[in-house]
Design a protein around this motif. Structure first.
Motif, PDB file in Angstrom:
ATOM      1  N   PRO A  82      -1.512  13.361   3.443  1.00 46.73           N
ATOM      2  CA  PRO A  82      -2.421  12.346   3.970  1.00 46.73           C
ATOM      3  C   PRO A  82      -1.754  10.974   4.015  1.00 46.73           C
ATOM      4  N   VAL A  83      -2.042  10.224   5.055  1.00 42.48           N
ATOM      5  CA  VAL A  83      -1.508   8.860   5.159  1.00 42.48           C
ATOM      6  C   VAL A  83      -2.365   7.945   4.288  1.00 42.48           C
ATOM      7  N   PRO A  84      -1.765   7.258   3.331  1.00 44.14           N
ATOM      8  CA  PRO A  84      -2.567   6.400   2.447  1.00 44.14           C
ATOM      9  C   PRO A  84      -2.975   5.106   3.139  1.00 44.14           C
ATOM     10  N   GLN A  85      -4.015   4.486   2.614  1.00 42.66           N
ATOM     11  CA  GLN A  85      -4.348   3.139   3.051  1.00 42.66           C
ATOM     12  C   GLN A  85      -3.234   2.187   2.602  1.00 42.66           C
ATOM     13  N   PHE A  86      -3.039   1.132   3.368  1.00 42.83           N
ATOM     14  CA  PHE A  86      -2.111   0.101   2.906  1.00 42.83           C
ATOM     15  C   PHE A  86      -2.497  -1.245   3.506  1.00 42.83           C
ATOM     16  N   TRP A 122      -1.073  -1.681  -2.041  1.00 42.27           N
ATOM     17  CA  TRP A 122      -1.701  -2.848  -2.653  1.00 42.27           C
ATOM     18  C   TRP A 122      -3.116  -3.095  -2.127  1.00 42.27           C
ATOM     19  N   VAL A 123      -3.825  -2.034  -1.772  1.00 42.84           N
ATOM     20  CA  VAL A 123      -5.172  -2.184  -1.214  1.00 42.84           C
ATOM     21  C   VAL A 123      -6.125  -2.753  -2.256  1.00 42.84           C
ATOM     22  N   ARG A 124      -6.169  -2.137  -3.429  1.00 47.52           N
ATOM     23  CA  ARG A 124      -7.069  -2.626  -4.477  1.00 47.52           C
ATOM     24  C   ARG A 124      -6.657  -4.025  -4.927  1.00 47.52           C
TER      25      ARG A 124
END
Length: 413
Positions: free
Chosen positions: A325-329, A336-338
């Motif tokens: 899966p492609v992670p959020q970024f 560093w989304v959070r």
């Protein structure tokens, strides 16, 4: 009042990156005009910045190892600062913890208050977590126990709190005259009226493409492929200034209209352009664009892994070729989304530019095309920038803000 001049020891140890040092330099230049002196401890990579600004400085680099602590203590004895300023908190922690292998809070033993510049608006909500080289690490939350934090606008929120001292940063650039604009463009064989898009990247992002393993390495290498696909879809009259290191994917761009500029001043490149596109945040390119009167577009991946319905074929193929899966970024390629979510939420700075999800091909290509070619879209972008800059202008004088922060931190003025 002590009668002694106010002196700051600004520690900017970050390696292979200009932005964090530039923040400290810009602050020091403002404060110098108000009679506040600064001495920098800076990595050799950034010596040219402090030298060009005429700021006294001491050089360090990772070859010092743990002896860097003694070097900085000696500088503090010589300079006798009123306070230490960290430029910035996260870079300070990261560099000394991983680059030098020492406790970053040795600075508390220098005998004066320590004030961090906090570029990421770190708080309990961010959980002090960041992805580094493909794994989540816990950032030291020492910040929560520091009585005064400085936050530059842009990119921070304009609001303040008891411990948060928000200051108006020095404009990183300014609009160019038609003659200056034409001169910068001419260096790259671009005509005065040719539509120009600047796409900035950073040296650490290139380093991640070369060295990082796992998801971070894959994102570092493969996102430029998607970026190049979008850029090839722009109108054929568009010139592309790729400001930063070269990525292999850029070789697929039209050679007659693509200019990879690895050593040009990014602020001048932005000021001479018609639009800026960043696919990571924070982005100094968007800050340059704000002050230069140039529209900008930000694209990050906010889609949950697997939430990819309705995407264009090229994007679906790109996702299908990704390992897992492609992670959020937010900050490509680290994620560093959070960490950055509190800084982005309801931040008026984001109203000064356009946003589009990176995987939304129509929104990205359409948004960039509008900013480059549509007069109504450009006018709307100009109004948004003006409204935000008016809010920034209402902030108090920067020297007054810093003096208040020093008093809050316990400095003797």
């Amino acid at each position: 009042m002590t009668g002694e001049p106010v002196r700051l020891l600004v520690i900017a140890p970050v390696e292979r990156e200009h932005h964090e040092t530039a923040i400290g330099v810009a602050l020091a230049v403002q404060l110098r005009a108000a009679g506040i002196e600064s001495h920098f401890v800076v990595d050799r990579f950034n010596e040219s910045q402090v030298r060009a600004a005429g700021l006294p400085h001491t050089l360090i680099d990772s070859s010092l190892g743990q002896a860097v602590q003694d070097r900085i203590a000696e500088v503090a004895r010589q300079v006798r600062p009123t306070a230490v300023v960290l430029s910035d908190y996260f870079a300070h922690w990261l560099t000394f913890r991983y680059g030098y292998g020492i406790d970053p809070w040795f600075v508390a033993d220098l005998g004066v208050p320590v004030i961090p510049i906090d570029l990421y608006e770190l708080d309990e909500e961010s959980r002090f977590e960041a992805e580094i080289m493909g794994r989540v690490v816990r950032i030291d939350d020492h910040l929560l126990r520091m009585p005064a934090h400085l936050r530059p606008v842009p990119t921070a929120h304009t609001s303040t709190a008891e411990h948060v001292f928000t200051y108006r940063a020095t404009p990183t650039t300014s609009p160019l005259s038609p003659q200056e604009r034409a001169r910068v463009r001419a260096r790259y064989g671009i005509g005065a009226e040719d539509p120009v898009l600047v796409v900035p990247t950073l040296e650490p992002q290139r380093t991640m493409a070369d060295r990082a393993k796992g998801i971070v390495g894959e994102l570092a290498n493969r996102v430029p492929e998607l970026v190049a696909h979008y850029l090839r879809s722009l109108p054929a009259s568009t010139h592309l200034l790729m400001a930063g290191p070269r990525f292999d994917a850029f070789d697929a761009l039209p050679a007659d209209r693509t200019h990879v500029v690895t050593d040009g001043p990014p602020d001048l490149l932005v000021a001479a352009s018609d639009a800026v596109w960043s696919f990571y945040f924070p982005a100094a390119g968007l800050e340059h664009a704000l002050f230069a009167g140039v529209p900008g577009l930000l694209s990050v991946n906010g889609l949950q892994p697997g939430a990819h319905s309705g995407l264009k074929p090229a994007v679906r193929d790109w996702i299908a070729g990704f390992t897992g899966p492609v992670p959020q970024f937010t900050l490509w390629p680290w994620g560093w989304v959070r960490l950055l979510e509190p800084a982005l939420r309801d931040n008026p700075f984001t109203s000064a530019f356009t946003t589009a999800e990176l995987f939304d091909e129509d929104a990205v290509v359409g948004g960039l095309t509008a900013l480059l070619y549509d007069s109504e879209a450009r006018d709307a972008a100009a109004k948004a920038r003006a409204a935000y800059l008016a809010e920034v202008d209402r902030l108090p004088d920067t020297a007054d803000v810093v003096r208040a922060a020093l008093l809050r931190a316990g400095a003797s003025l």
